[in-house]
Design an enzyme around this catalytic site. Structure first.
Site, PDB file in Angstrom:
ATOM      1  N   HIS A  14       0.878  -1.198   0.000  1.00 45.83           N
ATOM      2  CA  HIS A  14       0.000   0.000   0.000  1.00 45.83           C
ATOM      3  C   HIS A  14       0.902   1.230   0.000  1.00 45.83           C
ATOM      4  O   HIS A  14       1.500   1.572   1.026  1.00 45.83           O
ATOM      5  CB  HIS A  14      -0.883  -0.019   1.252  1.00 45.83           C
ATOM      6  CG  HIS A  14      -1.834   1.142   1.348  1.00 45.83           C
ATOM      7  ND1 HIS A  14      -3.172   0.980   1.650  1.00 45.83           N
ATOM      8  CD2 HIS A  14      -1.664   2.481   1.211  1.00 45.83           C
ATOM      9  CE1 HIS A  14      -3.773   2.159   1.683  1.00 45.83           C
ATOM     10  NE2 HIS A  14      -2.865   3.093   1.422  1.00 45.83           N
ATOM     11  N   HIS A  16       1.422   5.429  -1.673  1.00 45.10           N
ATOM     12  CA  HIS A  16       1.018   6.578  -2.487  1.00 45.10           C
ATOM     13  C   HIS A  16       2.283   7.198  -3.062  1.00 45.10           C
ATOM     14  O   HIS A  16       3.109   7.713  -2.297  1.00 45.10           O
ATOM     15  CB  HIS A  16       0.292   7.616  -1.631  1.00 45.10           C
ATOM     16  CG  HIS A  16      -0.917   7.062  -0.939  1.00 45.10           C
ATOM     17  ND1 HIS A  16      -2.178   7.155  -1.472  1.00 45.10           N
ATOM     18  CD2 HIS A  16      -1.044   6.375   0.226  1.00 45.10           C
ATOM     19  CE1 HIS A  16      -3.042   6.565  -0.651  1.00 45.10           C
ATOM     20  NE2 HIS A  16      -2.376   6.074   0.379  1.00 45.10           N
ATOM     21  N   LEU A  17       2.436   7.135  -4.373  1.00 44.79           N
ATOM     22  CA  LEU A  17       3.638   7.689  -4.995  1.00 44.79           C
ATOM     23  C   LEU A  17       3.398   9.080  -5.577  1.00 44.79           C
ATOM     24  O   LEU A  17       4.348   9.730  -6.009  1.00 44.79           O
ATOM     25  CB  LEU A  17       4.155   6.757  -6.101  1.00 44.79           C
ATOM     26  CG  LEU A  17       4.691   5.404  -5.636  1.00 44.79           C
ATOM     27  CD1 LEU A  17       5.123   4.566  -6.836  1.00 44.79           C
ATOM     28  CD2 LEU A  17       5.857   5.571  -4.668  1.00 44.79           C
ATOM     29  N   ARG A  18       2.112   9.508  -5.622  1.00 46.70           N
ATOM     30  CA  ARG A  18       1.772  10.822  -6.187  1.00 46.70           C
ATOM     31  C   ARG A  18       2.194  10.916  -7.657  1.00 46.70           C
ATOM     32  O   ARG A  18       2.335   9.904  -8.335  1.00 46.70           O
ATOM     33  CB  ARG A  18       2.377  11.975  -5.369  1.00 46.70           C
ATOM     34  CG  ARG A  18       2.199  11.869  -3.848  1.00 46.70           C
ATOM     35  CD  ARG A  18       0.758  11.843  -3.429  1.00 46.70           C
ATOM     36  NE  ARG A  18       0.616  12.054  -1.987  1.00 46.70           N
ATOM     37  CZ  ARG A  18      -0.367  11.573  -1.253  1.00 46.70           C
ATOM     38  NH1 ARG A  18      -1.312  10.819  -1.796  1.00 46.70           N
ATOM     39  NH2 ARG A  18      -0.434  11.819   0.037  1.00 46.70           N
ATOM     40  N   ASN A  42      -5.386   7.300  -5.681  1.00 42.72           N
ATOM     41  CA  ASN A  42      -6.063   8.550  -5.303  1.00 42.72           C
ATOM     42  C   ASN A  42      -5.268   9.785  -5.715  1.00 42.72           C
ATOM     43  O   ASN A  42      -4.937  10.645  -4.894  1.00 42.72           O
ATOM     44  CB  ASN A  42      -6.364   8.577  -3.798  1.00 42.72           C
ATOM     45  CG  ASN A  42      -5.121   8.548  -2.935  1.00 42.72           C
ATOM     46  OD1 ASN A  42      -4.093   7.997  -3.323  1.00 42.72           O
ATOM     47  ND2 ASN A  42      -5.192   9.137  -1.752  1.00 42.72           N
ATOM     48  N   LYS A 101      -9.470  -0.340  -5.417  1.00 41.33           N
ATOM     49  CA  LYS A 101      -9.425   0.305  -4.103  1.00 41.33           C
ATOM     50  C   LYS A 101     -10.715   1.056  -3.826  1.00 41.33           C
ATOM     51  O   LYS A 101     -11.134   1.891  -4.636  1.00 41.33           O
ATOM     52  CB  LYS A 101      -8.239   1.281  -4.063  1.00 41.33           C
ATOM     53  CG  LYS A 101      -8.114   2.089  -2.774  1.00 41.33           C
ATOM     54  CD  LYS A 101      -7.704   1.214  -1.608  1.00 41.33           C
ATOM     55  CE  LYS A 101      -7.783   1.955  -0.279  1.00 41.33           C
ATOM     56  NZ  LYS A 101      -6.641   2.821  -0.058  1.00 41.33           N
ATOM     57  N   HIS A 138     -10.456   0.939   2.299  1.00 47.88           N
ATOM     58  CA  HIS A 138     -10.201   1.926   3.359  1.00 47.88           C
ATOM     59  C   HIS A 138     -11.403   1.825   4.290  1.00 47.88           C
ATOM     60  O   HIS A 138     -12.489   2.294   3.974  1.00 47.88           O
ATOM     61  CB  HIS A 138     -10.067   3.332   2.762  1.00 47.88           C
ATOM     62  CG  HIS A 138      -9.717   4.361   3.791  1.00 47.88           C
ATOM     63  ND1 HIS A 138      -8.514   5.027   3.800  1.00 47.88           N
ATOM     64  CD2 HIS A 138     -10.412   4.836   4.851  1.00 47.88           C
ATOM     65  CE1 HIS A 138      -8.484   5.864   4.828  1.00 47.88           C
ATOM     66  NE2 HIS A 138      -9.629   5.776   5.479  1.00 47.88           N
ATOM     67  N   HIS A 176      -4.436  -0.730   6.114  1.00 49.42           N
ATOM     68  CA  HIS A 176      -3.900  -0.013   7.278  1.00 49.42           C
ATOM     69  C   HIS A 176      -4.744  -0.193   8.539  1.00 49.42           C
ATOM     70  O   HIS A 176      -5.290   0.780   9.068  1.00 49.42           O
ATOM     71  CB  HIS A 176      -3.680   1.474   6.983  1.00 49.42           C
ATOM     72  CG  HIS A 176      -4.698   2.134   6.078  1.00 49.42           C
ATOM     73  ND1 HIS A 176      -6.030   2.084   6.314  1.00 49.42           N
ATOM     74  CD2 HIS A 176      -4.539   2.843   4.935  1.00 49.42           C
ATOM     75  CE1 HIS A 176      -6.670   2.745   5.359  1.00 49.42           C
ATOM     76  NE2 HIS A 176      -5.780   3.211   4.506  1.00 49.42           N
ATOM     77  N   ASP A 248       1.573   2.548   3.560  1.00 52.03           N
ATOM     78  CA  ASP A 248       0.694   3.717   3.430  1.00 52.03           C
ATOM     79  C   ASP A 248       1.519   4.995   3.400  1.00 52.03           C
ATOM     80  O   ASP A 248       1.079   6.044   3.888  1.00 52.03           O
ATOM     81  CB  ASP A 248      -0.365   3.767   4.546  1.00 52.03           C
ATOM     82  CG  ASP A 248      -1.476   4.766   4.226  1.00 52.03           C
ATOM     83  OD1 ASP A 248      -1.616   5.139   3.046  1.00 52.03           O
ATOM     84  OD2 ASP A 248      -2.188   5.174   5.159  1.00 52.03           O
ATOM     85  N   HIS A 252       3.022  14.505   1.949  1.00 53.31           N
ATOM     86  CA  HIS A 252       2.405  15.824   1.773  1.00 53.31           C
ATOM     87  C   HIS A 252       3.476  16.854   2.130  1.00 53.31           C
ATOM     88  O   HIS A 252       4.176  16.672   3.134  1.00 53.31           O
ATOM     89  CB  HIS A 252       1.228  16.025   2.742  1.00 53.31           C
ATOM     90  CG  HIS A 252       0.049  15.165   2.442  1.00 53.31           C
ATOM     91  ND1 HIS A 252      -0.844  15.454   1.435  1.00 53.31           N
ATOM     92  CD2 HIS A 252      -0.389  14.017   3.016  1.00 53.31           C
ATOM     93  CE1 HIS A 252      -1.793  14.519   1.421  1.00 53.31           C
ATOM     94  NE2 HIS A 252      -1.529  13.629   2.351  1.00 53.31           N
ATOM     95  N   ALA A 264      -3.946  14.649   5.826  1.00 53.51           N
ATOM     96  CA  ALA A 264      -3.717  13.341   6.437  1.00 53.51           C
ATOM     97  C   ALA A 264      -2.734  12.545   5.594  1.00 53.51           C
ATOM     98  O   ALA A 264      -2.932  12.401   4.384  1.00 53.51           O
ATOM     99  CB  ALA A 264      -5.035  12.584   6.550  1.00 53.51           C
TER     100      ALA A 264
END
Ligand code: NCD
Ligand code: ZN
Length: 349
Positions: A14, A16-18, A42, A101, A138, A176, A248, A252, A264
Site C-alpha cells: 500500500h 502513495h507515490l503521487r 487517489n 481500491k 479503506h 492499514h 501507506d 504531503h 492526512a
C-alpha cells in the site's frame, strides 16, 4: 541489542507515490528497497480507467528508471461510479491491473469520488469475486455521529461485515488496520487479510496528541490507543499469514501538513522498514519479520517471495534527525522514522 537479519527483498502492499515533482522525489525510496508496490489510485484525478493506470505506470517506471530492476509497480483502480467492470476485467486479464481500491467519500485525501456505502458497489464486487480480483478497502466510517476513534470498528461492522457475508469468496484487504477490532475482523474471515503500517505499529494517539497535536503523525485512519497498537503488534509479530506490510507512505509537503488544515498522510517509504524492524527486535520476534515484510503479502496476492535479499543490521549510524525530503519545485516533506533508522543499516546483498 546487536542483531542481524537477512530477508527476501520486501514488498509494499500500500503506497502513495503521487505524480510530477513529488513522484520524482519519492520514487527512489520505494524502488531501491521494495520489489512489488501496490500503487494507490487517489491522484487528484483518480485512476479509474485501465488507460489512466497504464499511463500512470509508465510515469512511475520513467521516474524510477535509475533504480533497481527488481521494482515492479502493481496498479489499482479507484472504485467510483466511473469504474467500468468490463474495462476492469480487460485490465486484470491483460495483467495491467492488480486490484480495486474502495474509499468512503470524505474519509481521507482525495476520497471525494468514493462511495457512500460499500454495498452500493455489490454488482461490481460480484464480478470481482468471480474473477478473483482483490478488493482493497479503506475501512473507516464517515458518519459524523461516530467518534473518530471508533470509525474503523463501525465501518467493519456496518459495511464490510455484510459485504463479506454476501460475498464470502471475495478477496478483501482491510487496509492499514488501526484497531483491535480490525485484527479480530481479519481473523474471522479466511479470504480477508490486512495491510499494516509502520506508524500504526509504533505510535499511539498520545504520541499524536501530546504535549500538542503533531501534524507529522496525522493520518487516516487516525492512530489509535496503546491497547489497539499492542493488539496489532501482538498479531503481526507472530508472523500470522493474514497480516503484511503496507506502508501507506503518503507524502504531503509541510506547507500542507502545517497549514490551516493538516493533510492526512505520513511519508514513511524511506525508513518504514527500520521502524518495523525495531518493533520486531523489541518484541524479540525478529525471526517472524521476513513473514510480515516479504512473504505473507506475496502469498496472499499470488506471488513467490523475492529471490534477491536485503541485510538489516542493528548498529548505530549517523543521521541528521531533522533532515527533510526536498522536491524539485521547492517543497519539503518530513521523513518518518529517522530515529529508528539511526539504529539500523540496510544493504542489498
Ligand atoms: C493517504 C493520502 O494522503 O493519500 N492519507 C492517509 O492519511 N493515509 C490516503 C489514505 O490512504 O487514507
Ligand atoms: Zn493510503
Amino acid at each position: 541489542m546487536d542483531l542481524t537479519i537477512q530477508i527476501p527483498r520486501p514488498d509494499d502492499w500500500h503506497v502513495h507515490l503521487r505524480d510530477g515533482a513529488m513522484l520524482d522525489a519519492v520514487i527512489g525510496y520505494t524502488a531501491n528497497r521494495f520489489r512489488y508496490a501496490m500503487i494507490m489510485p487517489n491522484l487528484t484525478t483518480p485512476v479509474s480507467t485501465v488507460r489512466q493506470a497504464e499511463r500512470y505506470r509508465e510515469r512511475i517506471l520513467r521516474a524510477a528508471s535509475e533504480q533497481t530492476p527488481d521494482f515492479q509497480p502493481l496498479m489499482t483502480l479507484y472504485c467510483s461510479s466511473e469504474l467500468d467492470s468490463s474495462d476492469l476485467l480487460f485490465g486484470y486479464e491483460a495483467g495491467i491491473i492488480k486490484a480495486v481500491k474502495y474509499y468512503p467519500a470524505g474519509a481521507t485525501t482525495n476520497s471525494s469520488y468514493g462511495g457512500n456505502n460499500i454495498l452500493d458497489f455489490i454488482e461490481l464486487f460480484e464480478v470481482m469475486a468471480e474473477n478473483n480480483i482483490p478488493l482493497l478497502v479503506h475501512a473507516e466510517s464517515t458518519d459524523p455521529q461516530i467518534d473518530l476513534f471508533d470509525r474503523e470498528a463501525a465501518f467493519l461492522e456496518g459495511e464490510l461485515h455484510p459485504l463479506c457475508e454476501q460475498l464470502p469468496k471475495l478477496q478483501v484487504t482491510v487496509e492499514h488496520i488501526s484497531t483491535r477490532a480490525g485484527v479480530d475482523f481479519v481473523l474471522n474471515y479466511p479470504h480477508v487479510a490486512a495491510s499494516v503500517t509502520p506508524h500504526h505499529l509504533s505510535r499511539n494517539r498520545s504520541d499524536l496528541l501530546t504535549p500538542e497535536f503533531h501534524p507529522d503523525l496525522f493520518c487516516k485512519p487516525i492512530i489509535n490507543s496503546e491497547s489497539d497498537r499492542k493488539a496489532i503488534v501482538d498479531i503481526v509479530t507472530t508472523g500470522n499469514p493474514s497480516f503484511f506490510l503496507g506502508t501507506d507512505s503518503a507524502p504531503h509537503p509541510i506547507s500542507e501538513k502545517y497549514g490551516e488544515e493538516a493533510k492526512a498522510g505520513i511519508f514513511n517509504a524511506a525508513y518504514g522498514l527500520e521502524v518495523v524492524a525495531e518493533i520486531f527486535a523489541e518484541e524479540e520476534k525478529l525471526e517472524n519479520f521476513p513473514a510480515f515484510v516479504s512473504k505473507n503479502g506475496a502469498a496472499f496476492y499470488g506471488y513467490e517471495p523475492s529471490s534477491s535479499q536485503l541485510l538489516l543490521t542493528r548498529e548505530q549510524v549517523e543521521l541528521d534527525l531533522a533532515a527533510m525530503l526536498s522536491t524539485s519545485d521547492g517543497q519539503q516533506v518530513v521523513l518518518f522514522g529517522l530515529e529508528e533508522a539511526s539504529h539500523w543499516t540496510v544493504t542489498a546483498i
